[in-house]
Scaffold this active site. Structure first.
Site, PDB file in Angstrom:
ATOM      1  N   GLU B 135       0.803  -1.230   0.000  1.00 30.36           N
ATOM      2  CA  GLU B 135       0.000   0.000   0.000  1.00 30.36           C
ATOM      3  C   GLU B 135       0.826   1.265   0.000  1.00 30.36           C
ATOM      4  O   GLU B 135       0.548   2.195  -0.749  1.00 30.36           O
ATOM      5  CB  GLU B 135      -0.930   0.050   1.216  1.00 30.36           C
ATOM      6  CG  GLU B 135      -2.208  -0.735   1.106  1.00 30.36           C
ATOM      7  CD  GLU B 135      -1.989  -2.198   1.358  1.00 30.36           C
ATOM      8  OE1 GLU B 135      -0.860  -2.544   1.757  1.00 30.36           O
ATOM      9  OE2 GLU B 135      -2.913  -2.976   1.170  1.00 30.36           O
ATOM     10  N   HIS B 204     -10.854  -4.745  10.239  1.00 33.62           N
ATOM     11  CA  HIS B 204     -11.552  -4.470   8.985  1.00 33.62           C
ATOM     12  C   HIS B 204     -12.714  -3.524   9.195  1.00 33.62           C
ATOM     13  O   HIS B 204     -13.519  -3.347   8.294  1.00 33.62           O
ATOM     14  CB  HIS B 204     -12.073  -5.778   8.366  1.00 33.62           C
ATOM     15  CG  HIS B 204     -11.008  -6.551   7.673  1.00 33.62           C
ATOM     16  ND1 HIS B 204     -10.131  -7.360   8.334  1.00 33.62           N
ATOM     17  CD2 HIS B 204     -10.671  -6.618   6.359  1.00 33.62           C
ATOM     18  CE1 HIS B 204      -9.307  -7.921   7.465  1.00 33.62           C
ATOM     19  NE2 HIS B 204      -9.611  -7.486   6.260  1.00 33.62           N
TER      20      HIS B 204
END
Lengths: 517, 399
Positions: B135, B204
């Site tokens: 990322e 998450h």
């Protein structure tokens, strides 16, 4: 060295040490992975307590003997990295140095790029692990090896042979390096006079890398640097006036005074920064290379000379950072036109590269990702230039990235705030004797490319340029208040809508820099 | 001024408007509709009544003459929110060849929430780039390509993964335009699903809007309906600023009818969901639906809440919010962020700074508990704001 080992064995035998002790010696020796001194001094080796005094004395003896062995610059690098480790019994816990496996033969390396041949040259094949010269505590020298292929050995540094560059090129390189050096020296002066503040990182000693690479680029090629970016900016073509003004924090600086020493940007010269955090610029450089590929393949805006190349400059400390590895992977995956230039000056502030890295040879990390990894003497601008030429040509053709490790050295501390106490004087002296500017000057004169007086006139000219830059910066205005909010957003509507319904950037106070945003 | 605007929003003018005004879509709840989560809207234009009027620097908005607005049977087409995002992305990629997408599994897989499905086949592997799992680096790559002429859309598979890219988002996205003295612009869009889902676990279920809001130089928007999802996606791509577009995992399957003709929403404006008189409820993303559900209960109890979906998390649209507060004098903020340092906290202080004199009661802020989102369903429900709490809060405010 071997004889001392036998003396030791003899002494052990006559003192009737335990049988397993002897077996241990034999086992280690037959392995071939260490030799007498390493054996004696490895922390895993513990002699029986009866032998402690003998062990200690022998180790001291060996240490002093190997002191006098001359240091050779032509041997392969591996053995040089073994540090002397005092035996565990008499010292506090020390972290053992990396143990090296033998170099794999070149047939195991991927691909057939010309660079692979570089390190399969004679330098590496002559490693002998039995050599006793290597292990004592010696100055931490990095590798110096000739990078040219076999039919051009030592061309660059030998006299009375055909010069590797033309006169014009030689003078251009000389001028660029002198500009870098003079500019940085002036920066130091100005800093101590209170004209610039903050963190200033100077590039003295590393000029060959910047000049060697950047002078081969076109205008549209990109350069991404770190906080040690003044000389990269100058080599890329940013006027010294603008760089100096930026350092002084004036509005006429290349970033309007908003960036400072560590954030040199120039859209006109395609200098994409100047980054303060280690490793931060490498993904940006990868993006610029991706953009070049995109322009060619998707937008069909191809150029006759090939893809636009991006150079990413960073140091040895960065090579332990995740962003480095992630970008090596992506660049090779998509064959991006980027060159990763490692300026290995052995020190990350006070952290020696050897203390921070499990395998200090950075060039090796290239082949691990499938791209060529090259090591070059970064104190010799002509060698750097030669490697750079090949790497840039590869990238332009679309063959993908290259990792180039330049062995170099910074003559000053990490920054102007660094007292630079950890580096040994003989290490500094070693590299000072390899000053790239002095070396090039010698080369130019020896090959008759220019006379001493011509070079002196270049020196003088550069001094004038730098003086002029300082005067310009001194006399430039400081940024006004109105500049405060201008560049936060490219589209100032990003400041939003105020309570009165108008966009905040339409507030008259906005242009004065006093608006509430 | 406020009532004029309201009138404009409520009415559905059938005549085409001058094309140099920014279109602001609004939507009206189909009242008394059975299911709370399905939102219907009609294509609306509100042109000349905007108070911002003539001195607006109008954005480049491609507008066709509103010839279709006079159809009487339902205009537009129905789709789900993720399809609306895809439509917006597709239209922008068609229109401008420098728009590209990068992210994990966006290409061949079609996106983990199918937002980019089919785009790789249409535009190729370089324009819809499948990245390795890195990322920080591929966000940085997006920034580098934005600086050199492209307009990337970087997808975080889950917003939480973008924490790994925080270095690049804060230092380069937000600051680079400034530190370069305005020489380089970063027209990047960073988008991804965040928010609390159905028992996805703590990592998450993160809400990154509170972490990113301090970064100077960054704009943040949150979409909540297919209509504003498409409009905001297009606006974010066309913006010269770096924009973070927050989507929500649970809202991807919302269905709505959206206009056929092209429209782009303003990144800085809020959306009035339901006009009212008694209390202003400010919300965004998924909490909008909890608020609307609570609104039904409140209406039955005789309250008249005005619901505003703030949409623009940074900067706040203080005009729409202010007008509402000046009318109702009571504010309730309902958000999914954590209590500490969340969007609600910033909004509260912005309201106090600007509209203190108009308040009749303290500003109430309902946010998620400062708890890592538990896996168990019951515990998870208790960490986020539920409609009952909203009803209770309004009742308390309006005492």
């Amino acid at each position: 060295m071997v004889s001392l080992y036998y003396i030791k064995c003899f002494l052990i035998r006559i003192t009737k040490g335990p049988r397993k002790f002897l077996n241990k010696i034999k086992a280690i020796h037959s392995d071939g992975s260490s030799h007498a001194v390493a054996l004696l001094t490895s922390p895993s080796f513990s002699p029986p307590p009866l032998l402690y005094p003998l062990h200690f004395l022998l180790s001291l003896l060996l240490q002093n003997l190997s002191n006098s062995f001359p240091f050779s610059t032509s041997l392969a690098p591996l053995s040089l990295y073994l540090e002397f480790v005092p035996m565990a019994a008499f010292s506090a816990v020390k972290i053992p140095p990396p143990q090296f496996t033998t170099v794999r033969s070149s047939s195991q390396r991927p691909g057939s790029s010309p660079f692979q041949s570089v390190h399969s040259s004679s330098a590496f094949n002559s490693i002998s692990f039995g050599s006793a010269k290597s292990v004592r505590s010696r100055p931490l020298f990095a590798v110096s090896s000739d990078v040219v292929s076999s039919d051009k050995t030592k061309a660059a540094s030998s006299s009375a042979s055909i010069p590797a560059v033309t006169r014009e090129v030689a003078l251009e390189l000389y001028e660029d390096m002198v500009l870098g050096r003079a500019f940085e020296d002036m920066c130091a002066q100005m800093y101590y006079r209170g004209k610039m503040f903050g963190f200033v990182h100077l590039y003295n000693g590393q000029e060959a890398v910047s000049t060697g690479f950047i002078k081969l680029l076109n205008q549209s090629d990109k350069v991404v640097s770190t906080y040690r970016d003044h000389v990269h900016a100058l080599s890329k073509g940013v006027p010294s006036r603008e760089v100096m003004a930026e350092l002084f924090g004036k509005a006429t600086g290349c970033c309007r005074g908003q960036g400072g020493s560590m954030h040199m940007f120039s859209a006109a010269h395609n200098l994409l920064g100047g980054f303060a955090f280690i490793g931060e610029g490498i993904p940006v450089a990868t993006g610029a290379a991706f953009s070049a590929k995109y322009h060619h393949e998707v937008l069909k805006q191809s150029k006759p000379e090939g893809l636009d190349v991006t150079l990413a400059f960073f140091g040895d400390g960065t090579c332990n950072n995740g962003q480095f590895f992630e970008c090596l992977n992506m660049a090779q995956l998509w064959k991006l036109p980027i060159i990763f230039v490692v300026e290995n000056n052995l020190w990350a502030i006070g952290m020696s590269h050897l203390r921070a890295t499990s395998d200090p040879e950075i060039w090796k990390k290239g082949p691990a990702f499938g791209m060529p990894g090259v090591h070059v003497d970064g104190m010799d601008v002509l060698k750097v230039r030669e490697v750079a030429q090949e790497a840039i040509a590869r990238a332009r053709r679309g063959e993908g990235p290259t990792l180039v490790e330049c062995e170099t050295y910074r003559f000053r501390g990490h920054s102007l705030a660094d007292p630079d106490e950890l580096r040994k004087p003989d290490e500094k002296a070693h590299y000072a004797s390899r000053d790239p500017i002095v070396a090039l000057k010698k080369y130019i004169i020896e090959h008759g490319l220019a006379s001493e007086s011509e070079l002196k006139s270049i020196d003088k000219k550069i001094d004038d340029v730098v003086e002029d830059a300082v005067e310009f910066a001194d006399s430039s205005p400081l940024p006004p208040r109105s500049q405060l909010l201008e560049n936060v957003f490219a589209d100032p509507k990003g400041f939003g809508i105020g309570p009165d319904g108008k966009y905040r950037c339409e507030d008259p106070l906005f242009t004065q820099g006093t608006a509430q945003v | 001024m406020a009532s004029l605007q309201m009138a404009a929003l409520l009415s559905a003018p059938s005549t085409p408007v001058a094309s140099d005004r920014v279109r602001v879509g609004s939507l009206r709840l189909a009242a008394r509709n059975g299911s709370a989560l399905v939102v219907r809207s009609e294509a609306k234009v509100s042109g000349g009544v905007s108070a911002r009027g003539a001195n607006l620097i109008t954005h480049a908005v491609a507008e066709k003459a509103a010839a279709a607005s006079s159809t009487d049977s339902k205009p537009g087409h129905e789709l789900l929110l993720f399809e609306a995002l895809r439509e917006g992305l597709d239209e922008e990629m068609e229109r401008d060849p420098t728009v590209c997408v990068m992210g994990e599994d966006v290409g061949h897989y079609g996106g983990s929430y199918k937002v980019t499905k089919g785009l790789a086949t249409k535009y190729g592997d370089l324009r819809v780039l499948d990245t390795p799992i890195a990322e920080n680096s591929f966000t940085g790559m997006g920034i580098g390509s934005a600086m050199t002429g492209l307009r990337p859309v970087v997808e975080g598979m889950n917003m939480g993964f973008l924490l790994l890219a925080y270095n690049q988002i804060s230092n380069n996205c937000g600051m680079l335009h400034y530190t370069s003295g305005g020489q380089f612009k970063i027209p990047i869009v960073i988008r991804g699903p965040g928010g609390v889902g159905r028992q996805l676990g703590a990592e998450h279920s993160q809400r990154l809007e509170s972490y990113f809001q301090s970064i100077p130089g960054l704009q943040m928007v949150a979409c909540s309906t297919p209509y504003n999802a498409k409009g905001l996606m297009k606006a974010a791509i066309r913006s010269e600023n770096p924009v973070v577009l927050f989507e929500h995992v649970l809202l991807y399957n919302l269905k709505e009818r959206i206009p056929d003709e092209e429209y782009v929403l303003s990144l800085e404006e809020a959306e009035k969901v339901r006009p009212g008189e008694h209390v202003t409820i400010l919300t965004y993303s998924r909490m909008r639906y909890h608020v609307m559900q609570a609104a039904k209960t409140l209406v039955n109890k005789g309250y008249d809440p005005e619901v505003i979906d703030i949409r623009s998390l940074k900067p706040f649209d203080l005009y729409t919010i202010g007008n509402s507060i000046k009318k109702t004098h009571r504010v309730l903020i309902v958000e999914e962020c954590m209590r500490t340092g969340g969007i609600g906290a910033s909004l509260r202080s912005a309201i106090i700074d600007n509209f203190w004199d108009y308040l009749d009661a303290p500003i109430l802020c309902l946010s998620s508990q400062d708890v890592p989102t538990p896996y168990a369903g019951t515990l998870e429900n208790w960490t986020v704001v539920q409609p009952e709490q909203i009803v209770a809060a309004v009742e308390q405010l309006c005492k």
